[in-house]
Enzyme design. Structure first.
Site, PDB file in Angstrom:
ATOM      1  N   GLU A  60      52.065  37.558  53.403  1.00 54.05           N
ATOM      2  CA  GLU A  60      51.587  36.827  54.575  1.00 54.05           C
ATOM      3  C   GLU A  60      50.843  37.772  55.531  1.00 54.05           C
ATOM      4  OE1 GLU A  60      55.189  34.796  52.931  1.00 54.05           O
ATOM      5  OE2 GLU A  60      54.682  36.845  53.499  1.00 54.05           O
ATOM      6  N   GLY A  83      51.850  50.632  49.503  1.00 55.08           N
ATOM      7  CA  GLY A  83      50.448  50.782  49.833  1.00 55.08           C
ATOM      8  C   GLY A  83      49.579  51.351  48.737  1.00 55.08           C
ATOM      9  N   GLU A 125      44.628  39.840  44.309  1.00 56.72           N
ATOM     10  CA  GLU A 125      44.585  41.294  44.474  1.00 56.72           C
ATOM     11  C   GLU A 125      44.202  41.996  43.169  1.00 56.72           C
ATOM     12  OE1 GLU A 125      48.362  42.212  46.147  1.00 56.72           O
ATOM     13  OE2 GLU A 125      47.802  41.547  48.167  1.00 56.72           O
TER      14      GLU A 125
END
Length: 430
Positions: free
Chosen positions: A71, A320, A348
Site C-alpha cells: 500500500e 529494499g 513490480e
C-alpha cells in the site's frame, strides 16, 4: 471541503467506540510487544499511541495512511505527482508495520515525513490529529478505521479513500451491517476504486454515486523498483550461466512449497540457484534453519555471504532490494499466492521483464492476474509439482521470452491511475 450530509452514527459504532476505549491499555501492550520484537525503538513505538516524533511541516499538509509495504509503494507515484504541481505541499505518510516503516525510510521523497499510524483509540486519534492537523486525509485500499473516519470528518478535514478494493469476504461482512457501513462511507468526500466491481459495491453500501470513481490499480502505474546497478554488476558473474529463479515475498508454509519445487528443479539442473526473498525478513533465522535441515547449501544476504558454485539457495533477507533480484532473475514466483493472504504485486517483476509464475490465491490482484494470464504475461501454478514443471519447461524455451516480453508490455501499458488520483486529491485540497 468536507463530505456533506453524513449518515447518522449507529449503536454498533457506539459499541465499537466504547470497546476500543476500554481495551486501549491492552491494545497498547500488544502493539508495544510486537513492534519491540521487530526492533522498533521505544520512541517510535510511541507514535502508534499518537505521540509525534517530528514537527508538523509548515503550510498545507496531506496525510496518507497505508498499512504495509504494498500500500505504501502504491502511494509514491501519487505523492510525486502532487508535489510536482505544488512543491511546497507537506506530506505525512503513516504505516502500521515495521517492514513498511523501513521501506518508507528508503523510498519516501525528501521533505516528506513518516510516522507509525495511530491506533484507532480515543487518546491516540485525538493526539495525532491535534499535532498534525492535516488539510486532507487519504486512506489507502481497505483502511476503514471507524473512529479515525468520524474524528477526521468532525474536524472538517476532507477524507478520501484511494485504490479502494473490497474482497468478497469484506463485502459480506459490511453487508451484514448496512447502516454502519453507510455511516462510515458517507463521511468520505471521494472513493477512488480499483475496479467497477468495487465501485458498485461501495455505492451499494451507501456511498453517494457521485463520490465513487473507478481509476484503476495504483500499483499498475507505479514506477519500477529501485535498482543498484553497481551491485547488480558485482553479482552477475557469480550467477552467469546458472539456471536462476526468484521466490518473492514468501510467507510461512510457502517456503516448503518452494523448497520442494527447487528440489525437483535441481534434479534436472544440478547447478540451479534459488533466490528466496521472504515477505518478512525477520523470519530469516527460522527459514534458514529449516532449509539447512533439509540439506540445502544456503548463503545469506544479511550476513554478507558470497554466492559460490556450491550455493543452492540464496536467502535474500534484506529490505529494499527486490528490484535487484528481479533484474538478475529471468523467472519469478510471486508468492503470497499459496496461502490465504491474497497474493502480491505482479507489476513490480513485470517492469523488469520477468517471466511471472503465481499460485491460485490472488484475490488482492485478481483482475491483474486474470488479465496477465489471459495475455500470456503470467502463469498460474497449483502446487510444488506444477511449479517445478514450469521452471523446467521454461529453461531454454521460446516460451520464456514470450512470457518476459508480455509481462513487460503489460506493465508499461498500465493506465494513468496515479494522475487521476492526484487530480481528485488536488480538487479536494482546492
Amino acid at each position: 471541503m468536507r463530505a456533506p450530509d453524513p449518515a447518522p452514527l449507529t449503536p454498533l459504532y457506539q459499541v465499537y467506540a466504547a470497546m476500543t476505549a476500554l481495551s486501549a491499555p491492552i491494545i497498547q501492550r500488544v502493539v508495544r510487544r510486537k513492534l519491540s520484537a521487530a526492533g522498533v525503538p521505544p520512541g517510535r513505538i510511541a507514535e502508534r499511541f499518537g505521540q509525534p516524533t517530528a514537527p508538523r511541516p509548515a503550510g498545507r499538509l496531506v496525510w496518507f495512511h497505508a498499512v504495509s509495504v504494498g500500500e505504501f509503494l502504491s502511494t509514491l507515484g501519487v505523492i510525486e505527482t502532487l508535489r510536482e504541481s505544488d512543491p511546497a505541499l507537506g506530506i505525512l505518510v503513516t504505516t502500521t508495520t515495521a517492514t513498511a516503516a523501513g521501506m518508507a525510510r528508503k523510498r519516501l521523497p525528501s521533505g516528506c515525513v513518516h510516522q507509525f499510524s495511530p491506533l484507532d483509540t480515543p487518546g491516540a486519534t485525538r493526539r495525532f490529529l491535534a499535532h498534525w492537523r492535516p488539510d486532507l486525509a487519504v486512506f489507502v485500499e481497505s483502511e476503514i478505521w471507524p473512529r479515525q473516519i468520524v474524528s477526521v470528518h468532525r474536524a472538517g478535514i476532507p477524507l478520501a479513500l484511494i485504490n479502494a478494493r473490497l474482497s468478497a469476504g469484506s463485502l459480506r461482512r459490511w453487508s451484514r451491517v448496512p447502516r454502519t457501513a453507510r455511516a462510515l462511507l458517507s463521511r468520505f468526500a471521494c472513493v477512488l476504486c480499483q475496479t467497477d466491481t468495487t465501485r458498485d459495491a461501495v455505492i451499494g453500501l451507501g456511498l453517494p454515486s457521485e463520490r465513487a470513481v473507478t481509476t484503476g490499480d495504483l500499483k499498475a502505474s507505479s514506477d519500477p523498483l529501485p535498482l543498484d546497478e553497481e551491485e547488480a554488476a558485482r553479482l552477475a558473474p557469480s550467477l552467469a550461466r546458472r539456471p536462476l529463479w526468484v521466490a518473492a515475498s514468501t510467507h510461512p508454509e510457502e517456503e516448503e512449497i518452494v523448497s520442494a519445487a527447487h528440489r525437483r528443479f535441481t534434479e534436472r539442473y544440478p547447478d540451479a540457484l534459488l533466490i528466496l526473498a521472504p515477505r518478512h525478513p525477520d523470519r530469516a533465522d527460522v527459514i534458514e534453519a529449516a532449509l539447512v535441515a533439509e540439506g540445502w547449501a544456503v548463503a545469506r544476504r544479511s550476513a554478507g555471504d558470497a554466492i559460490t558454485g556450491e550455493t543452492q539457495i540464496y536467502l535474500a533477507d534484506t529490505l529494499g532490494e527486490m528490484g535487484l533480484w528481479y533484474h538478475l532473475a529471468p523467472i519469478v514466483l510471486v508468492a503470497g499466492s499459496f496461502v490465504p493472504v491474497g497474493g502480491h504485486n505482479p507489476y513490480e517483476p513485470a517492469h523488469f521483464s520477468c517471466a511471472i509464475l503465481h499460485g491460485p490465491l490472488v484475490a488482492n490482484f485478481a483482475r491483474a492476474y486474470a488479465d496477465m494470464d489471459g495475455q500470456w504475461a503470467a502463469r498460474e501454478v497449483g502446487n510444488a509439482t506444477d511449479l517445478s514443471e514450469q521452471l523446467i519447461s521454461l529453461q531454454d524455451s521460446a516460451d520464456l521470452v514470450t512470457l518476459q516480453q508480455a509481462a513487460h508490455g503489460f506493465a508499461t501499458a498500465a493506465g494513468s491511475a496515479r494522475t487521476d488520483a492526484a487530480a481528485a486529491l488536488r480538487k479536494l485540497l482546492n
